[in-house]
Design an enzyme around this catalytic site. Structure first.
Site, PDB file in Angstrom:
ATOM      1  N   ASP A 284       0.794  -1.222   0.000  1.00  0.00           N
ATOM      2  CA  ASP A 284       0.000   0.000   0.000  1.00  0.00           C
ATOM      3  C   ASP A 284       0.829   1.276   0.000  1.00  0.00           C
ATOM      4  OD1 ASP A 284       0.857  -0.466   2.585  1.00  0.00           O
ATOM      5  OD2 ASP A 284      -1.133  -0.395   3.488  1.00  0.00           O
TER       6      ASP A 284
ATOM      7  N   ASP B 256       3.768   1.391  13.462  1.00  0.00           N
ATOM      8  CA  ASP B 256       2.991   0.161  13.657  1.00  0.00           C
ATOM      9  C   ASP B 256       3.677  -0.925  14.479  1.00  0.00           C
ATOM     10  OD1 ASP B 256       0.946   1.252  12.205  1.00  0.00           O
ATOM     11  OD2 ASP B 256       1.356   0.139  10.395  1.00  0.00           O
TER      12      ASP B 256
END
Length: 746
Positions: A78, A447
């Site tokens: 992505d 993350d």
């Protein structure tokens, strides 16, 4: 944001993207093999660039085996570009690292396509964000499997890092004509090219576009027909056979039989059937219902073949995502659940066209020894955000599926391990290269928190820093005079603790005994004074809300508010004097200084550039009061009096990230600046390069050399860079989606 306590990626990169939204118009794409002199380089020092191994760390949104070539596959991500699988080496090769600073938005790959009749052809639909502040997308086309590229700029925007990014391939080579390609967009309908992707024009499509919708979710060839999934309501599936326009497929599921969004589809050529997965949202988040349906493309008959019905009322809501067929066996296929938190997502497999199913998770043996961070401080998880799945057309037992952090594969349907070597998608926030012994590198990541890199060529053996586990890191610092003492801050994951310290250089950690009230919801950057006696913690919520900074003199046991600290600023400790801290106030364009260990701050230099949170202050190692200010397109500034005054560094037009490394050896006649730490930056210096480049100076900024080339650019690199204090010339560079890049002079 996360929807459970599991360490699900939060897609931190929207904020980073907004920071570079003013990027200039895209330059023509060069092939990865392009010489660095092509864009006006004047002073270049060749370097060998490599990617530090972690093991994936990002959302793999698509995997595609070539149907005609054994061992050839491609993957898309992505925010981190596209990759080609090298079967002989069992690793991925990055294909889009040549995309430069101005082309940062193209590193999100919306879709990829191959030509079954021409194995060397590869197409990428590139564009990370479809928002008005992002640049339009582009289609890259290659005749040599991604070694070199040609580019066609689009007038529409694509959204590889938006909702629906894990849907099927929106790009397709027409099965009737290799010169014709179709491209489905989110907000601009269907595009068509009749010259192998060189030019594009709107194609008639019966569904009405929506400025806020999903548009075309996928394009799939079935025999000589093409099917398109539509995500904006009404009919969900359309088809064309080339004899006329598009039509809604008759008899397709509707109402309670299906949910609103067709996510993916796969065609079983041997069984003459199309399988379609559905969900009530495009994903990867927000799905609570879904189903799987089969279309007999000969008779037109539909049947539901859902493996397990979601039951949101009972706490088991989820959607269906990936679907892939076995090219060797009719009626053999796999589908994946998505957003299933209560019972964990799985891959279902059927050998009878969906009449019965087996959950491969139930018998799975996971081996994550090569990427130990996947244990998240406990047992590895079979998966989450599973929207990409593929079956090797030459090996029925070779199945791979993507997750929010890696790519798992099996060769026997039981034993699974990451097939991720070479694919790194981390968004890097902080890099600390400790002096002396200990870690080669410490990194603070989006993350997945903080990593202790005992090696650069293998995934960190300790995995993510635990006790506590963080999601995105917000701060990482060591005490310059006591480098065994390290502190870190970040978004809590599975606990309330947002800060921790280490007394052994980051090998083991202990959470702060207490933390300020706002720490759990607005953790921000942290600094530690030179001898480790004072911690200074700033607080910033992800939406930009700021809170007063706090100070601790007992290792985080107690905290007091610092009222004179500019709220939201990033504190910097002096590397020699434990009494000194500095912070840049971007609202006023002023530097604030503390000479009492962070208890109070007073204004120093003022009249500096203001208004951008990305401006950064860095302190030169081994020198007290020697500060450098990266002010993006306003240039580079330096202070040698502890922030009382700053002067521009001559010849530097832009500076986005800056750090220091070991000084160059002094040989022969001593030149001005000799013995000063090597200064690294991503910036623009007209004497070396016409655009933003990775630069080094060995004479305190008097002269610079470019150390990257046009094959190694990685889009936006404005967050963090640092040198190695042990090896002159070695540099560590943080990217926004291609992990940690590092290099040594050749």
């Amino acid at each position: 944001m996360r929807t459970s306590s599991a360490p699900t990626p939060s897609r931190r990169t929207v904020l980073a993207a907004a920071a570079v939204a003013a990027a200039a118009a895209a330059l023509p794409a060069a092939g990865p093999a392009a010489a660095s002199a092509h864009r006006g380089d004047r002073t270049v020092e060749p370097h060998r660039w490599r990617t530090a191994a972690i093991g994936g760390t990002g959302f793999v949104t698509g995997v595609l085996f070539h149907p005609s070539v054994k061992g050839l596959a491609y993957a898309r991500t992505d925010i981190g570009g596209a990759y080609r699988w090298d079967d002989a080496e069992a690793r991925w090769t990055a294909l889009t690292d040549h995309l430069g600073w101005d082309d940062w938005n193209l590193l999100g790959i919306e879709a990829l396509a191959v030509d079954p009749a021409h194995p060397d052809r590869l197409y990428l639909a590139c564009g990370t964000y479809a928002q008005s502040w992002a640049s339009p997308g582009a289609v890259l086309r290659s005749e040599d499997r991604g070694a070199t590229w040609q580019r066609a700029d689009l007038t529409v925007r694509l959204g590889a890092n938006e909702d629906g990014r894990g849907a099927g391939e929106r790009l397709l080579v027409d099965p009737r004509d290799s010169d014709t390609l179709w491209l489905g967009t989110r907000h601009d309908g269907l595009l068509r090219s009749t010259d192998r992707g060189a030019t594009w024009a709107p194609a008639g499509f019966p569904a009405a576009v929506s400025a806020s919708g999903q548009g075309v979710m996928f394009l799939v060839a079935a025999g000589r027909s093409v099917y398109a999934g539509w995500g904006d309501g009404g009919s969900a599936l359309y088809r064309t056979d080339g004899s006329g326009g598009w039509e809604a497929v008759p008899g397709q599921p509707s109402g309670s039989a299906a949910t609103k969004v067709p996510v993916r589809a796969a065609y079983d050529a041997r069984g003459r059937a199309l399988y379609v997965t559905y969900a009530d949202a495009p994903g990867p988040n927000g799905q609570s219902a879904g189903s799987v349906h089969r279309l007999d493309t000969v008779t037109g008959a539909w049947s539901e073949v859902t493996p397990v019905k979601p039951d949101a009322a009972a706490g088991d809501g989820f959607g269906y995502g990936g679907v892939a067929v076995d090219a060797r066996r009719a009626g053999t296929l796999v589908v994946t659940t998505n957003n299933r938190w209560s019972q964990i997502d799985t891959v279902f497999r059927s050998t009878d066209a969906g009449a019965t199913w087996t959950s491969l998770k139930d018998t799975a043996v996971l081996d994550v020894a090569e990427t130990p961070y996947l244990r998240w401080g406990g047992e590895p998880k079979f998966g989450w955000w599973i929207q990409a799945v593929a079956v090797d057309p030459f090996d029925s037992h070779h199945i791979v599926y993507g997750t929010g952090a890696t790519l798992f594969g099996t060769r026997d349907l039981v034993h699974w391990a990451p097939e991720i070597r070479g694919l790194e998608e981390t968004s890097v926030r902080f890099l600390v290269a400790p002096p002396g012994k200990g870690a080669r590198l410490l990194s603070g990541l989006g993350d997945i928190g903080v990593m202790y890199h005992d090696s650069l060529t293998s995934s960190p053996s300790r995995g993510m820093a635990v006790n506590p586990v963080f999601g995105t890191a917000t701060g990482l610092a060591l005490a310059a005079l006591k480098p065994s003492y390290v502190v870190r801050t970040g978004w809590p994951s599975g606990s309330a603790s947002a800060g921790a310290s280490s007394d052994d250089g980051g090998r083991t950690w202990q959470p702060f005994a207490t933390q300020p009230e706002m720490a759990g919801s607005a953790p921000g950057p942290v600094a530690v004074c030179a001898d480790g006696s004072v911690l200074l913690w700033s607080f910033v919520h992800w939406d930009g809300t700021t809170y007063p900074a706090h100070r601790s003199t007992d290792g985080g046991a107690t905290w007091t508010e610092v009222t004179t600290f500019p709220k939201g600023g990033a504190p910097v400790a002096d590397p020699l004097d434990p009494r000194r801290f500095y912070v840049y106030d971007t609202d006023t364009g002023a530097v604030f200084r503390s000479t009492d260990g962070g208890a109070t701050f007073a204004r120093g230099a003022s009249g500096l550039p203001s208004g951008d949170v990305q401006f950064k202050v860095a302190a030169a190692p081994g020198r007290s009061g020697d500060l450098w200010l990266s002010a993006k397109d306003n240039g580079l500034f330096r202070s040698t009096d502890g922030g009382l005054t700053f002067a521009p560094v001559a010849g530097c037009q832009a500076s986005h990230a800056l750090g220091f490394g070991k000084a160059a050896p002094v040989r022969g006649r001593k030149r001005p600046g000799a013995g000063y730490p090597a200064v690294f930056q991503t910036g623009r210096v007209s004497a070396t390069h016409d655009g933003v480049a990775v630069l080094r100076s060995d004479d305190a900024g008097a002269t610079w050399v470019r150390i990257n080339d046009d094959s190694h650019q990685w889009g936006w690199t404005g967050e963090v860079i640092t040198g190695d204090p042990r090896v002159h010339g070695r540099v560590y560079l943080g990217t926004n989606g291609r992990g940690i890049q590092y290099a040594d002079p050749k």
